[in-house]
Motif scaffolding. Structure first.
Motif, PDB file in Angstrom:
ATOM      1  N   THR A  17       8.809   1.872  -7.238  1.00 19.53           N
ATOM      2  CA  THR A  17       8.364   1.390  -6.202  1.00 19.53           C
ATOM      3  C   THR A  17       7.241  -0.177  -6.608  1.00 19.53           C
ATOM      4  OG1 THR A  17       7.360   3.423  -5.768  1.00 19.53           O
ATOM      5  CG2 THR A  17       6.004   2.210  -3.917  1.00 19.53           C
ATOM      6  N   PHE A  20       9.972  -2.435  -5.978  1.00 18.53           N
ATOM      7  CA  PHE A  20      10.773  -2.497  -4.517  1.00 18.53           C
ATOM      8  C   PHE A  20      10.109  -3.345  -3.206  1.00 18.53           C
ATOM      9  CE2 PHE A  20       9.587  -0.996   0.007  1.00 18.53           C
ATOM     10  CZ  PHE A  20      10.854  -0.208   0.763  1.00 18.53           C
ATOM     11  N   HIS A  21       8.649  -3.308  -3.797  1.00 17.23           N
ATOM     12  CA  HIS A  21       7.803  -3.410  -2.604  1.00 17.23           C
ATOM     13  C   HIS A  21       8.041  -5.813  -2.721  1.00 17.23           C
ATOM     14  CE1 HIS A  21       4.223  -5.928  -1.212  1.00 17.23           C
ATOM     15  NE2 HIS A  21       4.550  -4.893  -0.112  1.00 17.23           N
ATOM     16  N   LEU A  24      11.408  -6.428  -1.941  1.00 15.20           N
ATOM     17  CA  LEU A  24      11.142  -6.633   0.153  1.00 15.20           C
ATOM     18  C   LEU A  24      10.575  -8.040   0.208  1.00 15.20           C
ATOM     19  CD1 LEU A  24      11.385  -5.299   2.692  1.00 15.20           C
ATOM     20  CD2 LEU A  24       9.428  -3.598   1.725  1.00 15.20           C
ATOM     21  N   VAL A  25       9.658  -8.351  -0.669  1.00 15.79           N
ATOM     22  CA  VAL A  25       8.250  -9.465   0.163  1.00 15.79           C
ATOM     23  C   VAL A  25       9.189 -10.844   0.209  1.00 15.79           C
ATOM     24  CG1 VAL A  25       6.754 -11.125   0.057  1.00 15.79           C
ATOM     25  CG2 VAL A  25       6.195  -8.139  -0.041  1.00 15.79           C
ATOM     26  N   PHE A  28      12.557 -10.386   3.148  1.00 11.73           N
ATOM     27  CA  PHE A  28      11.935 -10.000   4.240  1.00 11.73           C
ATOM     28  C   PHE A  28      12.073 -11.809   4.244  1.00 11.73           C
ATOM     29  CE2 PHE A  28       8.916 -10.474   7.191  1.00 11.73           C
ATOM     30  CZ  PHE A  28       9.124  -9.300   8.774  1.00 11.73           C
ATOM     31  N   ARG A  59      14.174   3.316  -1.025  1.00  9.58           N
ATOM     32  CA  ARG A  59      13.215   3.473  -1.047  1.00  9.58           C
ATOM     33  C   ARG A  59      13.277   5.309  -0.116  1.00  9.58           C
ATOM     34  NH1 ARG A  59       9.089   6.182  -1.661  1.00  9.58           N
ATOM     35  NH2 ARG A  59       6.991   4.772  -0.489  1.00  9.58           N
ATOM     36  N   HIS A 100      -1.067   5.966  -0.469  1.00  7.31           N
ATOM     37  CA  HIS A 100      -1.539   5.743   0.987  1.00  7.31           C
ATOM     38  C   HIS A 100      -2.551   6.575   1.681  1.00  7.31           C
ATOM     39  CE1 HIS A 100       2.010   2.756   0.538  1.00  7.31           C
ATOM     40  NE2 HIS A 100       2.896   3.923  -0.212  1.00  7.31           N
ATOM     41  N   VAL A 108       4.188   2.290   6.743  1.00  2.00           N
ATOM     42  CA  VAL A 108       4.650   2.816   5.824  1.00  2.00           C
ATOM     43  C   VAL A 108       6.378   2.882   6.516  1.00  2.00           C
ATOM     44  CG1 VAL A 108       5.928   3.083   3.879  1.00  2.00           C
ATOM     45  CG2 VAL A 108       3.458   2.563   3.519  1.00  2.00           C
ATOM     46  N   LEU A 111       7.320   0.361   9.493  1.00  6.43           N
ATOM     47  CA  LEU A 111       8.221  -0.255   8.958  1.00  6.43           C
ATOM     48  C   LEU A 111       9.844  -0.374   8.356  1.00  6.43           C
ATOM     49  CD1 LEU A 111       5.635  -2.534   6.520  1.00  6.43           C
ATOM     50  CD2 LEU A 111       6.417  -3.345   8.438  1.00  6.43           C
ATOM     51  N   VAL A 162       3.853  -7.303   9.803  1.00  7.98           N
ATOM     52  CA  VAL A 162       3.503  -7.716   8.237  1.00  7.98           C
ATOM     53  C   VAL A 162       2.099  -7.778   8.359  1.00  7.98           C
ATOM     54  CG1 VAL A 162       4.028  -9.453   6.931  1.00  7.98           C
ATOM     55  CG2 VAL A 162       6.285  -7.540   7.487  1.00  7.98           C
ATOM     56  N   HIS A 165      -0.501  -5.736   8.649  1.00 13.44           N
ATOM     57  CA  HIS A 165      -0.320  -4.468   7.418  1.00 13.44           C
ATOM     58  C   HIS A 165      -1.291  -5.445   6.280  1.00 13.44           C
ATOM     59  CE1 HIS A 165       1.286  -3.785   3.512  1.00 13.44           C
ATOM     60  NE2 HIS A 165       2.187  -4.584   3.179  1.00 13.44           N
ATOM     61  N   ILE A 169      -4.553  -4.952   4.623  1.00 19.20           N
ATOM     62  CA  ILE A 169      -5.161  -4.788   2.927  1.00 19.20           C
ATOM     63  C   ILE A 169      -5.760  -5.814   2.317  1.00 19.20           C
ATOM     64  CG2 ILE A 169      -3.978  -5.931   1.031  1.00 19.20           C
ATOM     65  CD1 ILE A 169      -1.334  -4.132   2.204  1.00 19.20           C
ATOM     66  N   LEU A 180      -6.458  -3.723  -3.407  1.00 20.73           N
ATOM     67  CA  LEU A 180      -5.168  -2.263  -3.732  1.00 20.73           C
ATOM     68  C   LEU A 180      -3.607  -3.067  -3.420  1.00 20.73           C
ATOM     69  CD1 LEU A 180      -5.244  -1.295   0.560  1.00 20.73           C
ATOM     70  CD2 LEU A 180      -5.354   0.222  -1.531  1.00 20.73           C
ATOM     71  N   VAL A 181      -4.192  -4.594  -3.685  1.00 15.39           N
ATOM     72  CA  VAL A 181      -2.973  -5.317  -4.469  1.00 15.39           C
ATOM     73  C   VAL A 181      -2.722  -5.274  -5.607  1.00 15.39           C
ATOM     74  CG1 VAL A 181      -2.034  -8.448  -4.455  1.00 15.39           C
ATOM     75  CG2 VAL A 181      -3.317  -7.098  -2.033  1.00 15.39           C
TER      76      VAL A 181
HETATM   77  C1  HEM Z   1       2.067 -11.390   0.260  1.00 12.96           C
HETATM   78  C2  HEM Z   1       2.251 -10.222   2.096  1.00 12.96           C
HETATM   79  C3  HEM Z   1       1.715  -8.543   1.086  1.00 12.96           C
HETATM   80  C4  HEM Z   1       1.075  -8.123   0.554  1.00 12.96           C
HETATM   81  C5  HEM Z   1      -0.002  -8.673  -0.046  1.00 12.96           C
HETATM   82  C6  HEM Z   1       1.201  -6.903   0.650  1.00 12.96           C
HETATM   83  C7  HEM Z   1       0.636  -5.553  -0.228  1.00 12.96           C
HETATM   84  C8  HEM Z   1       0.563  -4.561  -0.310  1.00 12.96           C
HETATM   85  C9  HEM Z   1      -0.226  -3.846  -0.726  1.00 12.96           C
HETATM   86  C10 HEM Z   1      -1.238  -3.907  -1.306  1.00 12.96           C
HETATM   87  C11 HEM Z   1       0.163  -2.358  -1.021  1.00 12.96           C
HETATM   88  C12 HEM Z   1       0.160  -0.598  -0.953  1.00 12.96           C
HETATM   89  C13 HEM Z   1      -0.806  -0.557   0.417  1.00 12.96           C
HETATM   90  C14 HEM Z   1      -1.666   0.831  -0.603  1.00 12.96           C
HETATM   91  O1  HEM Z   1      -2.624   0.644  -0.890  1.00 12.96           O
HETATM   92  O2  HEM Z   1      -1.595   1.319   0.721  1.00 12.96           O
HETATM   93  C15 HEM Z   1       1.947  -2.435   0.190  1.00 12.96           C
HETATM   94  C16 HEM Z   1       2.357  -1.371   0.864  1.00 12.96           C
HETATM   95  C17 HEM Z   1       3.866  -1.438   1.198  1.00 12.96           C
HETATM   96  N1  HEM Z   1       4.401  -2.679   2.079  1.00 12.96           N
HETATM   97 FE1  HEM Z   1       3.545  -4.849   1.057  1.00 12.96          FE
HETATM   98  N2  HEM Z   1       2.557  -6.956   1.516  1.00 12.96           N
HETATM   99  C18 HEM Z   1       3.024  -8.016   1.864  1.00 12.96           C
HETATM  100  C19 HEM Z   1       3.870  -8.063   2.542  1.00 12.96           C
HETATM  101  C20 HEM Z   1       4.844  -7.627   2.862  1.00 12.96           C
HETATM  102  C21 HEM Z   1       6.276  -7.292   4.070  1.00 12.96           C
HETATM  103  C22 HEM Z   1       6.668  -8.884   4.070  1.00 12.96           C
HETATM  104  C23 HEM Z   1       7.047  -6.511   4.270  1.00 12.96           C
HETATM  105  C24 HEM Z   1       7.553  -5.151   4.861  1.00 12.96           C
HETATM  106  C25 HEM Z   1       8.978  -6.250   5.255  1.00 12.96           C
HETATM  107  C26 HEM Z   1       5.543  -4.813   3.683  1.00 12.96           C
HETATM  108  C27 HEM Z   1       5.838  -3.675   3.030  1.00 12.96           C
HETATM  109  C28 HEM Z   1       5.331  -2.807   2.650  1.00 12.96           C
HETATM  110  C29 HEM Z   1       5.807  -1.093   2.335  1.00 12.96           C
HETATM  111  C30 HEM Z   1       6.807  -1.098   2.423  1.00 12.96           C
HETATM  112  C31 HEM Z   1       4.885  -0.368   1.625  1.00 12.96           C
HETATM  113  C32 HEM Z   1       4.961   0.356   0.789  1.00 12.96           C
HETATM  114  C33 HEM Z   1       4.834   0.558  -0.595  1.00 12.96           C
HETATM  115  C34 HEM Z   1       5.937   1.604  -0.939  1.00 12.96           C
HETATM  116  O3  HEM Z   1       4.495   3.032  -0.119  1.00 12.96           O
HETATM  117  O4  HEM Z   1       7.290   1.590  -1.067  1.00 12.96           O
HETATM  118  N3  HEM Z   1       5.166  -5.869   3.011  1.00 12.96           N
HETATM  119  N4  HEM Z   1       1.926  -3.757   0.552  1.00 12.96           N
END
Ligand code: HEM
Ligand code: HEM
Length: 225
Positions: A17, A20-21, A24-25, A28, A59, A100, A108, A111, A162, A165, A169, A180-181
């Motif tokens: 996971t 994956f995340h 993905l970043v 994207f 995913r 989550h 999620v 997205l 995004v 999102h 956070i 979270l990060v």
């Molecule tokens: C620097 C930018 C980003 C940061 C710091 C970040 C941070 C995070 C964090 C901390 C989580 C977990 C949230 C939780 O605890 O519920 C998360 C989940 C997620 N983020 Fe990001 N994110 C970023 C950019 C993106 C981008 C650009 C996308 C998609 C276009 C994205 C899609 C997702 C998805 C789909 C999840 C769910 C992960 C899973 O369960 O597989 N994020 N993100």
């Protein structure tokens, strides 16, 4: 207010996971930049889109076969539950979730659905010059035109989501001191009681998810451009 009761850390996000995340970043950001640059990077835009489609497929399978907190059943909640959660969140008394929270879960799903739509429309899009998506010839002109329009609209929507999102956070970090990060990097969160720690991921499940995604991506790369 969330308080860390003990220093003991528990596993929340499994390695697939997390990989994956952050993949993905990266993809994207590259897809948005390369899409906006026109002809210059369009070939790489296609390749990155193919890789992203494999990632999203992975995913989706992982949402069924992955470890506890990565499964859809653990974070897809009824909209009413999400609204109740959101009210609590803004009032400063959000209930704590290891995976989550209900609002995050909804984000999620949004997205993943929009990314899948962006990929599907990309596959039938054309730049009207040289580059046609691999399935452009397989659809009618009307479908290709709608696909092209959606490809432009949905990427804008994705950028907005995004932003939301990342804002959510940051909000959680400052309002609830919720790390979270770091958790999405090393996979662990502080144990605050009542935790369900993730078990080791199943190698068989990982291979199944990787296998399907790899076959799909190889198929796309085998198509003529
Ligand atoms: C620097 C930018 C980003 C940061 C710091 C970040 C941070 C995070 C964090 C901390 C989580 C977990 C949230 C939780 O605890 O519920 C998360 C989940 C997620 N983020 Fe990001 N994110 C970023 C950019 C993106 C981008 C650009 C996308 C998609 C276009 C994205 C899609 C997702 C998805 C789909 C999840 C769910 C992960 C899973 O369960 O597989 N994020 N993100
Ligand atoms: C299989 C994957 C994909 C293919 C084959 C594909 C194909 C294309 C093509 C042919 C164009 C040029 C359209 C034109 O000139 O009017 C384009 C533009 C663009 N694509 Fe993609 N794309 C894919 C995935 C994605 C993804 C996943 C994103 C974003 C997450 C994205 C973002 C963009 C952007 C921002 C543009 C410029 C705006 C537009 O004209 O739509 N693409 N893409």
């Amino acid at each position: 207010m969330i308080q860390v009761a003990t220093r003991r850390m528990i596993n929340v996000w499994d390695l697939p996971t997390r990989i994956f995340h952050w993949t993905l970043v990266g993809l994207f950001v590259f897809l948005i930049i390369s899409g906006d640059m026109g002809e210059e990077l369009i070939e790489w835009h296609f390749y990155a889109g193919y890789l992203l489609s494999g990632l999203i497929l992975f995913r989706i399978i992982w949402g069924v076969m992955g470890s506890e907190h990565s499964r859809f059943t653990s974070f897809v909640r009824h909209p009413k539950t999400t609204i109740t959660y959101l009210k609590g969140m803004f009032n400063g008394n959000a209930e704590h979730h290891y995976g989550h929270n209900p609002a995050g879960g909804m984000m999620v799903i949004a997205l993943l659905v929009l990314l899948a739509l962006q990929i599907a429309t990309g596959l039938v899009s054309t730049d009207d010059v040289i580059w046609d998506g691999p399935f452009y010839g397989a659809v009618s002109d009307q479908v290709a035109e709608i696909g092209g329009e959606l490809h432009e609209t949905v990427q804008g929507l994705l950028q907005l989501l995004v932003l939301l999102h990342v804002a959510a956070i940051i909000f959680h970090r400052f309002k609830y001191n919720d790390p979270l990060v770091p958790a999405m990097i090393h996979g662990k969160k502080p144990d605050m009681g009542g935790a369900v720690s993730t078990r080791n991921v199943s190698v068989v499940h990982t291979l199944i998810a990787l296998g399907f995604s790899a076959v799909w991506v190889l198929y796309l790369f085998s198509l003529p451009l």
